[in-house]
Design a protein around this motif. Structure first.
Motif, mmCIF file in Angstrom:
data_model
loop_
_atom_site.group_PDB
_atom_site.id
_atom_site.type_symbol
_atom_site.label_atom_id
_atom_site.label_comp_id
_atom_site.label_asym_id
_atom_site.label_seq_id
_atom_site.Cartn_x
_atom_site.Cartn_y
_atom_site.Cartn_z
ATOM 1 N N ILE A 188 0.859 -1.190 0.000
ATOM 2 C CA ILE A 188 0.000 0.000 0.000
ATOM 3 C C ILE A 188 0.893 1.238 0.000
ATOM 4 O O ILE A 188 1.640 1.481 0.946
ATOM 5 N N THR A 189 0.814 1.990 -1.084
ATOM 6 C CA THR A 189 1.644 3.183 -1.264
ATOM 7 C C THR A 189 0.754 4.326 -1.758
ATOM 8 O O THR A 189 -0.425 4.125 -2.064
ATOM 9 N N ALA A 190 1.347 5.499 -1.864
ATOM 10 C CA ALA A 190 0.623 6.636 -2.433
ATOM 11 C C ALA A 190 0.181 6.314 -3.851
ATOM 12 O O ALA A 190 -0.923 6.676 -4.260
ATOM 13 N N ASP A 191 0.998 5.584 -4.590
ATOM 14 C CA ASP A 191 0.642 5.221 -5.961
ATOM 15 C C ASP A 191 -0.594 4.309 -5.985
ATOM 16 O O ASP A 191 -1.457 4.465 -6.844
ATOM 17 N N SER A 192 -0.675 3.377 -5.037
ATOM 18 C CA SER A 192 -1.825 2.464 -5.024
ATOM 19 C C SER A 192 -3.112 3.173 -4.607
ATOM 20 O O SER A 192 -4.205 2.653 -4.842
ATOM 21 N N GLN A 225 -6.960 11.032 -6.059
ATOM 22 C CA GLN A 225 -6.647 12.365 -6.562
ATOM 23 C C GLN A 225 -7.658 12.800 -7.625
ATOM 24 O O GLN A 225 -7.787 13.986 -7.886
ATOM 25 N N THR A 226 -8.352 11.841 -8.230
ATOM 26 C CA THR A 226 -9.299 12.178 -9.295
ATOM 27 C C THR A 226 -10.757 11.918 -8.931
ATOM 28 O O THR A 226 -11.637 12.426 -9.612
ATOM 29 N N VAL A 227 -11.031 11.148 -7.906
ATOM 30 C CA VAL A 227 -12.412 10.807 -7.532
ATOM 31 C C VAL A 227 -13.135 12.037 -6.999
ATOM 32 O O VAL A 227 -12.594 12.794 -6.197
ATOM 33 N N LEU A 273 2.553 8.079 3.666
ATOM 34 C CA LEU A 273 1.252 7.686 3.152
ATOM 35 C C LEU A 273 0.147 8.511 3.821
ATOM 36 O O LEU A 273 -0.773 8.986 3.160
ATOM 37 N N ARG A 274 0.267 8.716 5.127
ATOM 38 C CA ARG A 274 -0.699 9.563 5.846
ATOM 39 C C ARG A 274 -0.708 10.977 5.277
ATOM 40 O O ARG A 274 -1.762 11.563 5.064
ATOM 41 N N ARG A 275 0.489 11.535 5.033
ATOM 42 C CA ARG A 275 0.584 12.894 4.472
ATOM 43 C C ARG A 275 -0.065 12.965 3.095
ATOM 44 O O ARG A 275 -0.772 13.914 2.776
ATOM 45 N N PHE A 276 0.171 11.938 2.269
ATOM 46 C CA PHE A 276 -0.415 11.903 0.935
ATOM 47 C C PHE A 276 -1.941 11.915 1.021
ATOM 48 O O PHE A 276 -2.596 12.715 0.345
ATOM 49 N N VAL A 277 -2.503 11.057 1.835
ATOM 50 C CA VAL A 277 -3.967 10.971 1.957
ATOM 51 C C VAL A 277 -4.524 12.281 2.519
ATOM 52 O O VAL A 277 -5.528 12.804 2.027
ATOM 53 N N ARG A 278 -3.851 12.843 3.506
ATOM 54 C CA ARG A 278 -4.287 14.117 4.084
ATOM 55 C C ARG A 278 -4.205 15.251 3.067
ATOM 56 O O ARG A 278 -5.055 16.137 3.047
ATOM 57 N N SER A 279 -3.202 15.223 2.186
ATOM 58 C CA SER A 279 -3.037 16.290 1.185
ATOM 59 C C SER A 279 -4.199 16.309 0.177
ATOM 60 O O SER A 279 -4.476 17.330 -0.423
ATOM 61 N N ILE A 280 -4.848 15.178 0.014
ATOM 62 C CA ILE A 280 -6.012 15.103 -0.876
ATOM 63 C C ILE A 280 -7.255 15.649 -0.174
ATOM 64 O O ILE A 280 -8.231 16.016 -0.817
ATOM 65 N N GLY A 281 -7.211 15.694 1.156
ATOM 66 C CA GLY A 281 -8.355 16.177 1.927
ATOM 67 C C GLY A 281 -9.190 15.060 2.517
ATOM 68 O O GLY A 281 -10.369 15.247 2.825
ATOM 69 N N ILE A 282 -8.576 13.893 2.692
ATOM 70 C CA ILE A 282 -9.286 12.731 3.229
ATOM 71 C C ILE A 282 -8.687 12.353 4.579
ATOM 72 O O ILE A 282 -7.468 12.358 4.747
ATOM 73 N N LYS A 283 -9.553 11.997 5.519
ATOM 74 C CA LYS A 283 -9.086 11.456 6.800
ATOM 75 C C LYS A 283 -8.796 9.979 6.593
ATOM 76 O O LYS A 283 -9.475 9.310 5.825
ATOM 77 N N LEU A 284 -7.800 9.442 7.297
ATOM 78 C CA LEU A 284 -7.403 8.047 7.155
ATOM 79 C C LEU A 284 -7.576 7.336 8.485
ATOM 80 O O LEU A 284 -7.126 7.822 9.524
#
Length: 172
Positions: free
Chosen positions: A95-99, A104-106, A128-139
């Motif tokens: 599980i990575t930012a790429d996966s 980013q598009t949804v 990975l947490r930073r990536f998900v947060r940068s999209i505006g989603i809580k993880l």
């Protein structure tokens, strides 16, 4: 009073006839509890047993996959709102930012991404947490069984929710 006693004595029969098991688990499958209940005096009666056609409901899980709306799926799944996709990661380290780049598009952006880590909760990489947060989603990272149940609850409430689920048999 006699009418009431007959009604009370008929209640167990009525309950048995109203209960339908949408998922008859195989010996190796585990069903998730039904979340669609009428909370009233008779809160054991499941009044809404059918899932709306356009709504995903994870009904069970095995060590290798999931049962969604009565259909068995093998491998990892990505649930976004009411869209179901096969997902490439086979173990937690995959599980990575790429996966997760699909997010980013949804649109609309999910409020929360529930990450099903397999059998055990795993610590999520800070990148990975930073990536998900940068999209505006809580993880939220939990074991896959609880991730599926949480997804069901939030989706039934009408929340914009996503789940990335590894099969329950994945242990690391």
């Amino acid at each position: 009073m006699a009418v009431r006693q007959r009604a009370v004595s008929a209640l167990p029969t009525l309950l048995r006839s109203l209960r339908k098991d949408p998922l008859k688990p195989h010996n190796h499958a585990h069903a998730l509890p039904s979340l669609r209940r009428a909370f009233s005096l008779y809160d054991q009666i499941n009044l809404i047993d059918n899932v709306p056609v356009d709504q995903l409901r994870i009904q069970g899980y095995t060590d290798t996959g999931f049962n969604v709306n009565g259909v068995e799926y093998e491998g990892s799944l990505l649930c976004v709102g009411n869209l179901l996709l096969s997902w490439k990661p086979k173990k937690f380290s995959d599980i990575t930012a790429d996966s997760l780049s699909l997010f980013q598009t949804v649109r609309p952006i999910p409020d929360i991404l529930i990450l099903g880590c397999g059998r055990n909760i795993q610590p999520v990489d800070p990148e990975l947490r930073r990536f998900v947060r940068s999209i505006g989603i809580k993880l939220e990272a939990v074991d896959s069984r609880n991730a599926a149940s949480t997804y069901n609850i939030l989706n039934e409430e009408g929340r914009v929710v996503a789940a990335a689920l590894l099969p329950y048999g994945v242990s690391s």
